[in-house]
Design an enzyme around this catalytic site. Structure first.
Site, PDB file in Angstrom:
ATOM      1  N   HIS A 285       0.753  -1.343   0.072  1.00 16.76           N
ATOM      2  CA  HIS A 285       0.360  -0.016   0.233  1.00 16.76           C
ATOM      3  C   HIS A 285       0.632   1.348  -0.429  1.00 16.76           C
ATOM      4  CE1 HIS A 285       0.317  -0.104   4.598  1.00 16.76           C
ATOM      5  NE2 HIS A 285       0.689   0.498   3.941  1.00 16.76           N
TER       6      HIS A 285
ATOM      7  N   SER B 274       5.299   2.594   7.598  1.00 14.68           N
ATOM      8  CA  SER B 274       4.288   1.716   6.991  1.00 14.68           C
ATOM      9  C   SER B 274       6.036   1.017   6.060  1.00 14.68           C
ATOM     10  CB  SER B 274       2.794   2.091   6.548  1.00 14.68           C
ATOM     11  OG  SER B 274       2.921   0.988   5.785  1.00 14.68           O
TER      12      SER B 274
ATOM     13  N   ASP C 154       0.055  -7.692   1.443  1.00 14.26           N
ATOM     14  CA  ASP C 154       0.393  -6.508   1.606  1.00 14.26           C
ATOM     15  C   ASP C 154       2.323  -6.630   1.206  1.00 14.26           C
ATOM     16  OD1 ASP C 154       0.205  -3.701   1.869  1.00 14.26           O
ATOM     17  OD2 ASP C 154      -0.040  -3.834   3.782  1.00 14.26           O
TER      18      ASP C 154
END
Length: 381
Positions: free
Chosen positions: A181, A322, A211
């Protein structure tokens, strides 16, 4: 008075007892040794060897050759001389023991000083398979110093805007792992090292179902790389370190523990930054959305989602972490940070008060290792 006359040189006779035949005291049962004449005015007594037929040991060599019976024998060494001989021996033994103790202690001290002095340069002082020195093992500062150069900041531009995340360098020529993402839908990707040097990167492969994504820095070589550990050995309560670029602050280090294992985390599968997957590096922007416990956080995950088993940690994670690393105290990567809970975002898209409240999630590194060949092949699931 009656006088007893006896010839000159005779010995007196003792009275007899009993039958009168035996005299008291009785004569000795052996013949006492008799002196041997050895010249005028000299009397020599036989040595101990004379009684058993030997020469008193004179024939065993003493520098004077054979000494027969009747010759002068060496006088025994006085006891005082023996005592004097023992004292130097005892003194020498004590000195030797003291020297051994001091020498051993000195060697130990020298060894310790040598080890401490070379801890940062000697290969034997580094934990095998990692870049963490033995002297820094188990410390947050040691892990941070060793692993910070392997963590990068990623800026991805797309039609939806600019997003910021983190990545982990796994090869010296620039292969870097991050979250899907972070780079999904990106038209260009820029990577900034801990040194401030920047590279342009290409997306090699993505796996939205896990992911995960793999990018490659153009023209990179000789980069410091991270060691991938074994997430199956992670236990609740293990101390961990998180490194990333929250809010664009490159190389931020936080620490905590593993709070839980195998948490079901759901994230958006499709790369659409308009859904809020991007992260604004200027702060106060969108975060990566995910679902946990039947609730959505940080925005809408959309209709296409995927669920994976995550490591839960209380290490502080914020927008920009992230794709960064979750690291054990040996300096091994055990997870890729992927989601964080923000109380202000529960059931709401407002993230102005976003911040870690001790609930972060990371993709186990064993999931990444199993997926590397797929990512390198450029395949997507």
């Amino acid at each position: 008075m009656t006088e007893s006359q006896r010839p000159s040189g005779e010995y007196p006779m003792y009275p007899s007892y009993g039958n009168g035949d035996a005299a008291y005291p009785p004569p000795p049962s052996y013949q006492p040794p008799q002196p041997v004449a050895a010249g005028s005015g000299t009397t020599v007594w036989p040595g101990s060897g004379a009684a058993d037929g030997h020469t008193g040991g004179a024939g065993h060599g003493g520098g004077d050759g054979f000494q027969g019976p009747g010759l002068p024998q060496p006088a025994p060494e006085p006891p005082a001389s023996r005592h004097r001989a023992r004292r130097p021996v005892a003194l020498l033994a004590a000195v030797a023991i003291a020297a051994a103790v001091v020498g051993g202690g000195t060697a130990t001290v020298i060894g310790q000083l040598t080890d401490q002095g070379t801890g940062s340069t000697s290969s034997t002082s580094v934990i095998p398979g990692t870049t963490v020195s033995q002297s820094s093992k188990g410390t947050v500062s040691g892990v941070a110093a060793a692993l910070s150069p392997t963590i990068v900041e990623i800026s991805a531009a797309s039609t939806a805007g600019q997003s910021t995340g983190s990545g982990v360098i796994i090869t010296s020529d620039g292969e870097t792992v991050t979250n899907n993402h972070v780079v999904a839908g990106a038209s260009s990707v820029k990577v900034t090292l801990s040194t401030g040097k920047t590279y342009t990167a290409d997306v090699v492969g993505t796996d939205p179902a896990k992911d995960l994504a793999l990018i490659k820095l153009r023209g990179a070589s000789g980069l410091k790389t991270a060691t991938l550990g074994d997430s199956s050995k992670v236990a609740v309560g293990d101390q961990v370190v998180a490194i990333g670029s929250p809010e664009g602050l490159t190389g931020t280090v936080t620490s905590g523990i593993v709070s839980a294992l195998d948490r079901d985390v759901t994230v958006a599968k499709e790369g659409d930054n308009s859904q809020g997957q991007g992260q604004n590096g200027q702060g106060g922007g969108q975060q990566w959305p995910f679902e946990f416990g039947g609730k959505q956080f940080n925005g809408d995950t959309g209709d296409s989602t995927t669920t994976y088993k995550a490591l839960q940690t209380d290490a502080s994670l914020n927008p920009g972490n992230s794709g960064g690393a979750l690291i054990n105290m040996n300096g091994e990567i055990i997870g890729i940070n992927s989601a964080m809970y923000s109380a202000s975002s529960a059931g709401s898209s407002d993230s102005s008060g976003a911040g870690s409240v001790g609930l972060g999630f990371a993709i186990p590194v064993n999931t990444l290792k199993a997926d590397l060949s797929t990512l390198r092949a450029g395949n997507s699931s």
